[in-house]
Design a protein around this motif. Structure first.
Motif, PDB file in Angstrom:
ATOM      1  N   SER A 129      82.986  20.147   5.501  1.00 34.08           N
ATOM      2  CA  SER A 129      81.877  20.510   4.616  1.00 34.08           C
ATOM      3  C   SER A 129      81.361  21.899   4.960  1.00 34.08           C
ATOM      4  O   SER A 129      81.479  22.360   6.101  1.00 34.08           O
ATOM      5  CB  SER A 129      80.742  19.490   4.755  1.00 34.08           C
ATOM      6  N   ILE A 130      80.814  22.588   3.937  1.00 27.98           N
ATOM      7  CA  ILE A 130      80.226  23.905   4.183  1.00 27.98           C
ATOM      8  C   ILE A 130      78.860  24.006   3.516  1.00 27.98           C
ATOM      9  O   ILE A 130      78.556  23.296   2.552  1.00 27.98           O
ATOM     10  CB  ILE A 130      81.119  25.066   3.692  1.00 27.98           C
ATOM     11  N   LEU A 131      78.058  24.914   4.047  1.00 20.49           N
ATOM     12  CA  LEU A 131      76.791  25.323   3.445  1.00 20.49           C
ATOM     13  C   LEU A 131      76.857  26.827   3.235  1.00 20.49           C
ATOM     14  O   LEU A 131      77.127  27.580   4.173  1.00 20.49           O
ATOM     15  CB  LEU A 131      75.621  24.977   4.367  1.00 20.49           C
ATOM     16  N   ALA A 132      76.658  27.274   1.995  1.00 19.32           N
ATOM     17  CA  ALA A 132      76.601  28.696   1.669  1.00 19.32           C
ATOM     18  C   ALA A 132      75.304  28.927   0.901  1.00 19.32           C
ATOM     19  O   ALA A 132      75.251  28.749  -0.317  1.00 19.32           O
ATOM     20  CB  ALA A 132      77.811  29.120   0.832  1.00 19.32           C
TER      21      ALA A 132
ATOM     22  N   LYS B 249      74.839  13.754   8.788  1.00 20.59           N
ATOM     23  CA  LYS B 249      75.901  14.272   9.659  1.00 20.59           C
ATOM     24  C   LYS B 249      75.806  15.780   9.890  1.00 20.59           C
ATOM     25  O   LYS B 249      76.207  16.282  10.935  1.00 20.59           O
ATOM     26  CB  LYS B 249      77.265  13.936   9.059  1.00 20.59           C
ATOM     27  N   GLY B 250      75.322  16.532   8.912  1.00 22.92           N
ATOM     28  CA  GLY B 250      75.332  17.978   8.991  1.00 22.92           C
ATOM     29  C   GLY B 250      76.611  18.564   8.414  1.00 22.92           C
ATOM     30  O   GLY B 250      77.495  17.836   7.942  1.00 22.92           O
ATOM     31  N   VAL B 251      76.727  19.883   8.453  1.00 26.86           N
ATOM     32  CA  VAL B 251      77.877  20.567   7.869  1.00 26.86           C
ATOM     33  C   VAL B 251      78.730  21.198   8.970  1.00 26.86           C
ATOM     34  O   VAL B 251      78.246  21.537  10.038  1.00 26.86           O
ATOM     35  CB  VAL B 251      77.441  21.652   6.860  1.00 26.86           C
ATOM     36  N   ASP B 252      80.011  21.374   8.652  1.00 24.15           N
ATOM     37  CA  ASP B 252      80.949  21.937   9.630  1.00 24.15           C
ATOM     38  C   ASP B 252      80.869  23.450   9.716  1.00 24.15           C
ATOM     39  O   ASP B 252      81.035  24.019  10.797  1.00 24.15           O
ATOM     40  CB  ASP B 252      82.381  21.533   9.260  1.00 24.15           C
ATOM     41  N   VAL B 253      80.651  24.109   8.583  1.00 29.06           N
ATOM     42  CA  VAL B 253      80.654  25.572   8.530  1.00 29.06           C
ATOM     43  C   VAL B 253      79.484  26.051   7.681  1.00 29.06           C
ATOM     44  O   VAL B 253      79.195  25.468   6.628  1.00 29.06           O
ATOM     45  CB  VAL B 253      81.973  26.121   7.923  1.00 29.06           C
ATOM     46  N   ILE B 254      78.816  27.111   8.135  1.00 31.64           N
ATOM     47  CA  ILE B 254      77.801  27.791   7.329  1.00 31.64           C
ATOM     48  C   ILE B 254      78.268  29.220   7.091  1.00 31.64           C
ATOM     49  O   ILE B 254      78.636  29.921   8.033  1.00 31.64           O
ATOM     50  CB  ILE B 254      76.426  27.787   8.026  1.00 31.64           C
TER      51      ILE B 254
ATOM     52  N   GLY C 123      70.137  24.226  12.673  1.00 30.59           N
ATOM     53  CA  GLY C 123      69.950  22.803  12.929  1.00 30.59           C
ATOM     54  C   GLY C 123      70.717  21.910  11.981  1.00 30.59           C
ATOM     55  O   GLY C 123      70.726  20.684  12.156  1.00 30.59           O
ATOM     56  N   CYS C 124      71.382  22.501  10.989  1.00 30.74           N
ATOM     57  CA  CYS C 124      72.142  21.721  10.008  1.00 30.74           C
ATOM     58  C   CYS C 124      73.614  21.578  10.375  1.00 30.74           C
ATOM     59  O   CYS C 124      74.371  20.921   9.665  1.00 30.74           O
ATOM     60  CB  CYS C 124      72.034  22.369   8.625  1.00 30.74           C
ATOM     61  N   LEU C 125      74.048  22.219  11.466  1.00 34.68           N
ATOM     62  CA  LEU C 125      75.451  22.159  11.869  1.00 34.68           C
ATOM     63  C   LEU C 125      75.790  20.839  12.560  1.00 34.68           C
ATOM     64  O   LEU C 125      74.947  20.251  13.244  1.00 34.68           O
ATOM     65  CB  LEU C 125      75.772  23.297  12.828  1.00 34.68           C
ATOM     66  N   VAL C 126      77.033  20.409  12.414  1.00 33.39           N
ATOM     67  CA  VAL C 126      77.540  19.314  13.221  1.00 33.39           C
ATOM     68  C   VAL C 126      77.825  19.841  14.627  1.00 33.39           C
ATOM     69  O   VAL C 126      77.839  21.060  14.856  1.00 33.39           O
ATOM     70  CB  VAL C 126      78.839  18.728  12.621  1.00 33.39           C
ATOM     71  N   ALA C 127      78.048  18.961  15.574  1.00 36.51           N
ATOM     72  CA  ALA C 127      78.430  19.380  16.922  1.00 36.51           C
ATOM     73  C   ALA C 127      79.746  20.157  16.856  1.00 36.51           C
ATOM     74  O   ALA C 127      80.709  19.710  16.241  1.00 36.51           O
ATOM     75  CB  ALA C 127      78.575  18.170  17.828  1.00 36.51           C
TER      76      ALA C 127
ATOM     77  N   LYS D 225      74.511  21.627  20.510  1.00 41.32           N
ATOM     78  CA  LYS D 225      75.595  21.322  19.572  1.00 41.32           C
ATOM     79  C   LYS D 225      76.869  22.111  19.855  1.00 41.32           C
ATOM     80  O   LYS D 225      77.839  22.024  19.095  1.00 41.32           O
ATOM     81  CB  LYS D 225      75.138  21.594  18.142  1.00 41.32           C
ATOM     82  N   SER D 226      76.861  22.900  20.935  1.00 40.07           N
ATOM     83  CA  SER D 226      78.016  23.762  21.235  1.00 40.07           C
ATOM     84  C   SER D 226      78.425  24.558  19.996  1.00 40.07           C
ATOM     85  O   SER D 226      79.611  24.698  19.675  1.00 40.07           O
ATOM     86  CB  SER D 226      79.198  22.926  21.740  1.00 40.07           C
ATOM     87  N   ALA D 227      77.433  25.074  19.291  1.00 43.85           N
ATOM     88  CA  ALA D 227      77.694  25.794  18.042  1.00 43.85           C
ATOM     89  C   ALA D 227      78.251  27.180  18.312  1.00 43.85           C
ATOM     90  O   ALA D 227      77.942  27.819  19.321  1.00 43.85           O
ATOM     91  CB  ALA D 227      76.398  25.903  17.233  1.00 43.85           C
TER      92      ALA D 227
END
Length: 332
Positions: free
Chosen positions: A150-153, A216-221, A235-239, A264-266
């Motif tokens: 999933s992504i957030l743009a 769950k959050g998103v994988d990529v922003i 804060g919306c990212l997955v681990a 989250k080891s982002a």
């Protein structure tokens, strides 16, 4: 010939309509009669003095980074008179004169044929803002994106937000989310087929992402907004998720809770098109033109201005934050 030229650093009024000499193509160059050109926020960044190249020594400068036109003289075996072409080039509108003029002499490396059934305005919208190119390179070259993620743009009206969503869907994203600052723009986006748009006037970014991803959050922003949004978006990212910072339309100063990165080891990475070699950029653009030709991606045009109204056109893009690309018509 007519052109929009900056003769001083300053406000919108410095987008001045002037008469300048027509260019003569050098050996292996092509002379193009420009038809429609795009406007990029970077054009405003440079002219307003917020770019490293915005110095008195770098003026006057013809603006514009991209556009489309028709070949009227060719000294290259790759193009003939009458060909319709996409037009861009390294540093256009920033360190060399750009596309906001009636005639442009350009090297074949900065040109590409326009698919026959794509009209000039749609072709110019495809290039304007570099949203498709940015989204494609982020997801295929810059981060470890995989189909099903999933992504957030953020910023559905802007090039990066809108066009990264289209690219993510083409590449197999399970969910491609964007945002709108008003209910009107959110409704406009949904009517245009963008299903997952968070209306920030009704809910926070975190609440919207939590709702759409079942917590769950998103994988990529892919973020072209920046500013205060970064602190909330992290804060919306997955681990193990990745945050690609590609622009700062919403501001350069940020407040970040470092635990959103540490716990989250982002990964937070800064993206620039200058980080890619010419071959990679050309191959990416070729792929994207294929998407344009088969209808996979569909550029959205907000408004088309005449060249003489360049000042208002740039103001409209920067201040009104329209839904879609802003273009200027030079010739029919």
């Amino acid at each position: 010939m007519k052109a929009i030229q900056y003769r001083a650093i300053g406000g919108y009024v410095e987008n001045a309509l002037v008469e300048i000499p027509s260019p003569t193509p050098a050996d292996d160059q092509v002379l193009i009669s420009m038809r429609t050109v795009g406007i990029n926020p970077l054009d405003n960044t440079f002219r307003s003095g917020h770019h490293w190249a915005a110095t008195p020594e770098n003026l006057p400068r013809v603006g514009g980074q991209t556009g489309v036109g028709q070949v009227v003289e060719s000294r290259s075996p790759l193009y003939k008179v009458g060909d319709r072409v996409f037009v861009t080039g390294p540093g256009f509108g920033i360190i060399v004169d750009g596309t906001w003029r009636e005639l442009v002499a350009a090297s074949p490396a900065g040109l590409a044929p326009i698919p026959e059934h794509v009209d000039d305005d749609s072709a110019a919208a495809f290039l304007a803002g570099a949203g498709y190119l940015t989204g494609y390179l982020v997801l295929t070259q810059f981060v470890d994106f995989k189909p099903g993620q999933s992504i957030l743009a953020p910023g559905i009206g802007g090039a990066v937000g809108m066009e990264s969503v289209q690219i993510a869907q083409k590449l197999g994203a399970s969910l491609a989310i964007s945002t709108a600052s008003t209910t009107t723009k959110a409704e406009q986006a949904r009517a245009a087929g963008y299903e997952h748009v968070i209306d920030l006037s009704k809910e926070s970014l975190r609440d919207g992402v939590t709702r759409l991803t079942d917590g769950k959050g998103v994988d990529v922003i892919v973020d072209g907004i920046g500013g205060r949004l970064i602190g909330e978006a992290l804060g919306c990212l997955v681990a193990g998720g990745t945050y690609a910072v590609v622009g700062y339309a919403g501001g350069r100063e940020v407040n970040v809770n470092l635990t959103d990165i540490i716990w989250k080891s982002a990964q937070v990475r800064g993206f620039t098109l200058r980080g890619f070699n010419a071959e990679t950029l050309a191959n990416a653009q070729k792929t994207l033109i294929g998407y344009l030709a088969d209808g996979t991606i569909q550029p959205t045009i907000s408004k088309l201005f005449p060249l003489a109204d360049a000042s208002e056109a740039v103001r409209y893009l920067i201040e009104d934050r329209p839904f879609g690309r802003v273009l200027m018509r030079i010739a029919n």
